[in-house]
Design a protein around this motif. Structure first.
Motif, short mmCIF file in Angstrom:
data_model
loop_
_atom_site.label_atom_id
_atom_site.label_comp_id
_atom_site.label_asym_id
_atom_site.label_seq_id
_atom_site.Cartn_x
_atom_site.Cartn_y
_atom_site.Cartn_z
N LEU A 20 -4.45 0.31 -6.63
CA LEU A 20 -4.64 -0.88 -5.80
C LEU A 20 -6.06 -1.41 -5.97
O LEU A 20 -6.29 -2.63 -6.11
N ALA A 21 -7.02 -0.48 -5.98
CA ALA A 21 -8.42 -0.86 -6.16
C ALA A 21 -8.63 -1.51 -7.53
O ALA A 21 -9.34 -2.51 -7.66
N ILE A 66 5.84 4.24 4.51
CA ILE A 66 6.43 4.68 3.24
C ILE A 66 5.60 5.80 2.63
O ILE A 66 6.15 6.73 2.04
N ILE A 68 1.36 -3.84 5.94
CA ILE A 68 0.52 -2.64 5.98
C ILE A 68 1.26 -1.53 6.73
O ILE A 68 1.28 -0.37 6.31
N THR A 97 -15.30 -0.37 -6.18
CA THR A 97 -14.44 -1.37 -5.54
C THR A 97 -15.11 -1.95 -4.30
O THR A 97 -15.09 -3.16 -4.08
N LEU A 98 -15.72 -1.08 -3.49
CA LEU A 98 -16.42 -1.58 -2.29
C LEU A 98 -17.54 -2.54 -2.69
O LEU A 98 -17.71 -3.60 -2.09
N ILE A 109 0.84 -1.20 0.00
CA ILE A 109 0.00 0.00 0.00
C ILE A 109 0.87 1.24 0.00
O ILE A 109 0.38 2.36 0.05
N VAL A 169 2.23 2.11 5.22
CA VAL A 169 1.78 3.39 5.79
C VAL A 169 2.98 4.30 6.02
O VAL A 169 2.97 5.48 5.66
N MET A 204 -16.27 9.64 -6.91
CA MET A 204 -16.33 8.53 -5.96
C MET A 204 -16.33 7.18 -6.66
O MET A 204 -16.13 6.15 -6.02
N LEU A 209 -16.13 -5.82 -3.95
CA LEU A 209 -15.63 -6.61 -2.82
C LEU A 209 -16.79 -7.20 -2.04
O LEU A 209 -16.75 -8.35 -1.59
N TYR A 216 -3.76 4.50 -4.46
CA TYR A 216 -4.82 3.69 -3.86
C TYR A 216 -5.83 3.24 -4.91
O TYR A 216 -6.33 2.12 -4.86
N SER A 225 -16.94 -11.09 -3.59
CA SER A 225 -15.66 -11.46 -3.00
C SER A 225 -15.37 -12.95 -3.17
O SER A 225 -14.23 -13.37 -3.14
N TYR A 240 -13.96 4.20 -5.90
CA TYR A 240 -14.02 3.70 -4.53
C TYR A 240 -15.30 2.92 -4.29
O TYR A 240 -15.30 1.83 -3.70
N VAL A 241 -16.43 3.49 -4.75
CA VAL A 241 -17.71 2.82 -4.52
C VAL A 241 -17.76 1.51 -5.30
O VAL A 241 -18.18 0.47 -4.77
N ILE A 247 -7.48 -5.03 -7.49
CA ILE A 247 -8.41 -5.94 -6.81
C ILE A 247 -9.63 -6.20 -7.69
O ILE A 247 -10.06 -7.34 -7.87
#
Lengths: 418, 364
Positions: free
Chosen positions: A297-298, A140, A134, A391-392, A82, A138, A385, A395, A294, A399, A388-389, A301
């Protein structure tokens, strides 16, 4: 006898599965284009498949994609990174510094080197010293933001066109336009024909003023897929992410592969920073990545730890970003696309017999439809958004279908194969 | 002797970490080619702060400590609540909006606002908790996403419903009857120590009691040490995950409240962002211990506040302390790991010696 049969059936089984996967991929693309085209004609929001929008989408997608590729490399070797955000920031500084002093090509290398430096730090902490991934990430990110802010003020204040928080007037990298093809496709795009114009818009975006870095990124995606899945090096690297103890017992130097992975990861994130400073914008500013690490990263995933999945997710996120900046009314039309897509997927799930998920998806789809019908515009912020939304939601709803590497994020110590 | 040794081991890691951070900072300053040397930097940082800065350091310490506790509640049971930042952002905005509306008089307004801040923080963290317990979604990813969503959401709400004045947007001002300036230790211009800084004391004590004196705290620590052992001894891990996320979020909601009631009185440019990540760093530095985090919070508050004087006396950017802080965090976790490995090796050697000793006697 029976063993030969198994040997024969195994590859064909795999080929069939991969063929099916690619068929689904193309089918989804086709449905998306048709849906976008229909909505464009129905609402008159020409921007949603205009060549300029799609070109902007590709520009937005590139840094996300590079961060996603960076995440892919390290997580495939079992290291959660991350710290991508911080490594990307180091890349923006490296790109600006080296471009100013030695030209844009060295700038790219410098950005990758700065990112790799962040990756090396992450590797030292997580691989050699066994720190939680993690926690190290953080730290870094904190160091990356602090270091770029400090270094920018220390170096760029005295430069021409520079200041404590930015450096502009950097030499750019060349763009490529395919002569003939580009103009023809653009005029086809302006005709507004069903599907044909939309596809022409996509092709025009791919042939007009394409940055060489974008081409480099496309090569990186293909190379990543080839190296990780079609070479013995890649197989060993992925084995470190799935079962490092087994890999070590087979003679794989787990630490070395993990280090390579995390260095490549940081380097790619740094390159993403270079793209931000040299291609997407006209110069360096502090905190330029602004959360794109980030989002990468999303995307990884959402793309199920797979290079082409990550590519698709990055393009989707880049598309919403471009649309948000260019045309708020087109974003409103996009609601209809989302509603149609969700309802179609719900019908498909219902046909497959998955009642509950069909109902949930159908309700969300209906909500989007109501949103589209009862409003005229979407607040610009809400489009931001989307990554982010999405990805949530992915997941939360899918998942079970996601499959991260089995030993992802676990601390491994040499010799635990016993 | 033995307890002395234990204290020595406990202090070894932070001392090593601070030394490494000092070294790294000095190297960066030297490499940056600025006119001021690393020596100038440290003499400015280590000079005695004047009264105004002392008050500032204390006020910052309380907020950083609250953030650290919020992070530590999750960390103690192996939950990574990276979302402290988003939780206190959303909570601060909602609380400021509610308090500014002045639906309740005076002190009642303060109480209700604090409850709302805690509730909003808890709900935002709870989303990640529920996703984790029902859908198995890693709280790291979901809280990162929720951070960004909170940032965009607050930006939208503030723009839509806030007061626009000049280039700035802010929430309605807090009525004077609900303001809680605090205690003036020095002259008026030096500023007050915020009353609600006491929240940090209360939360710190509460955290210590919760961890060490309650069944819940025991379960929390047990789950953090070994989840499988916790499940085997009948701890309902899902329930623990949800409760600790809610608690963590509730504490996160309080982070900015001392500043809001003390001096800001409105949510706008006055809002101090970034405390969530500072809190995570301090929690790691203080090893998630109620007392250890106090030292961490003081150190970070001291560094950030003192760094502001750098611009007057040197040409070094104050952002250098972010490097110091980041390196300190990374170094401290590495140092703890090294000390742990060293202790294990030491123990193994002692055990080995104890086992071989009687054998030698027999042969001799």
């Amino acid at each position: 006898m029976s063993t030969t049969q198994v040997d024969k059936s195994a590859p064909s089984e795999r080929a069939r599965k991969i063929g099916g996967m690619y068929r689904t991929y193309w089918l989804v693309m086709l449905v998306a284009v048709v849906a976008l085209s229909l909505v464009r004609i129905a609402t008159g929001a020409d921007d949603i498949t205009a060549a300029n929008t799609l070109r902007a989408a590709i520009l937005s997608a590139c840094p996300i994609l590079l961060a996603g590729m960076g995440g892919l490399w390290s997580e495939r070797a079992g290291i959660v990174n991350i710290g991508l955000e911080g490594q990307m920031l180091l890349g923006t500084w490296g790109a600006a510094y080296f471009t100013y002093n030695y030209g844009p090509w060295v700038g790219l290398l410098g950005a990758a080197a700065m990112g790799a430096l962040g990756g090396l730090l992450h590797g030292l902490a997580t691989i050699t010293f066994g720190v939680d991934h993690i926690v190290s990430g953080v730290a870094i990110n904190i160091i990356g933001l602090g270091a770029t802010t400090f270094l920018a003020e220390a170096f760029f204040s005295d430069y021409q066109y520079g200041g404590p928080r930015q450096l502009t007037g950097l030499d750019g990298l060349p763009f490529v336009t395919v002569p003939g093809l580009s103009d023809g496709l653009k005029s086809l795009n302006d005709q507004g024909w069903f599907v044909i114009s939309d596809l022409a818009g996509l092709l025009a975006a791919l042939t007009t003023k394409v940055s060489v870095v974008t081409i480099l990124i496309a090569v990186i995606v293909v190379l990543t897929a080839w190296i990780l899945w079609h070479t013995s090096f890649g197989l060993r690297l992925r084995s470190c992410g799935e079962n490092p103890a087994a890999a070590e017992s087979l003679g794989v130097n787990v630490y070395r592969y993990k280090y390579v992975a995390v260095l490549v990861s940081g380097g790619l994130a740094g390159l993403g920073g270079a793209f931000l400073a040299l291609v997407a914008a006209s110069g360096f500013t502090t905190n330029q990545s602004n959360g794109r690490g980030y989002i990468g990263l999303a995307a990884m995933i959402f793309g199920n730890w797979n290079p082409f999945g990550t590519l698709g997710a990055s393009l989707l996120f880049g598309y919403t970003d471009a649309l948000r900046l260019r045309s708020p009314s087109a974003v409103h039309a996009l609601l209809l696309v989302v509603a149609i897509g969700l309802l179609a997927y719900a019908a498909w799930r219902f046909y497959q017999g998955a009642r509950t998920s069909a109902i949930v998806l159908g309700l969300i789809g209906a909500a989007f439809l109501v949103w589209f019908l009862t409003t005229d515009t979407v607040p610009r912020e809400f489009t931001g958004m989307t990554p982010y939304v999405v990805t949530l939601l992915v997941l939360a709803l899918a998942s079970q279908r996601l499959r991260p590497p089995a030993a992802d994020g676990q601390v491994y110590r040499k010799g635990s194969a016993g | 002797m033995n307890s002395l040794k234990r204290v020595g081991f406990a202090l070894l890691a932070p001392v090593i970490a601070v030394l490494i951070a000092v070294l790294a900072t000095s190297v960066v300053i030297a490499a940056s080619g600025s006119d001021s040397s690393a020596g100038d930097f440290w003499s400015v940082i280590l000079s005695k702060p004047d009264n105004r800065l002392l008050v500032n350091i204390l006020n910052q310490t309380t907020m950083i400590y609250l953030a650290a506790v919020a992070a530590a509640i999750g960390f103690r049971m192996g939950l990574f609540n990276i979302g402290v930042e988003g939780q206190y952002l959303l909570a601060s905005y909602t609380a400021a909006t509610f308090a500014g509306a002045a639906l309740l008089p005076g002190a009642l307004n303060i109480m209700a606002t604090l409850v709302i801040a805690m509730a909003v923080g808890a709900i935002w963290a709870g989303i990640a908790g529920i996703l984790r317990t029902t859908r198995g979604v890693s709280e790291v990813i979901s809280t990162i996403m929720l951070n960004s969503i909170a940032l965009i959401l607050v930006g939208y709400l503030l723009d839509r419903y806030g007061l626009h004045g000049g280039n700035q947007v802010r929430t309605k001002d807090l009525p004077e009857s609900s303001q809680l300036a605090g205690w003036l230790p020095f002259e008026r211009p030096d500023g007050p120590i915020w009353t609600l800084g006491l929240l940090a004391v209360a939360v710190g004590v509460g955290f210590w009691v919760l961890l060490n004196k309650t069944r819940f705290g025991f379960d929390l620590r047990a789950t953090g040490l070994s989840q499988t052992a916790a499940v085997a001894s009948g701890i309902k891990v899902d329930r623990m995950v949800l409760i600790s996320m809610l608690l963590s979020g509730a504490v996160a909601g309080l982070i900015w409240m001392p500043a809001y009631f003390g001096s800001a009185h409105t949510y706008g440019t006055t809002f101090q962002a970034g405390l969530g990540f500072t809190g995570i760093a301090v929690a790691l530095l203080g090893r998630n211990q109620p007392v250890g985090m106090v030292f961490g919070a003081v150190l970070f508050a001291f560094l950030s506040t003192q760094s502001n004087t750098l611009t007057f006396q040197t040409d070094i950017s104050p952002s250098i302390v972010q490097i110091t802080q980041g390196v300190a965090v990374l170094a401290v976790v590495i140092a703890y790991e090294l000390v742990r490995r060293y202790r294990i090796r030491l123990e193994q050697r002692t055990v080995a010696r104890a086992r071989t000793a009687p054998v030698q006697e027999v042969t001799a």
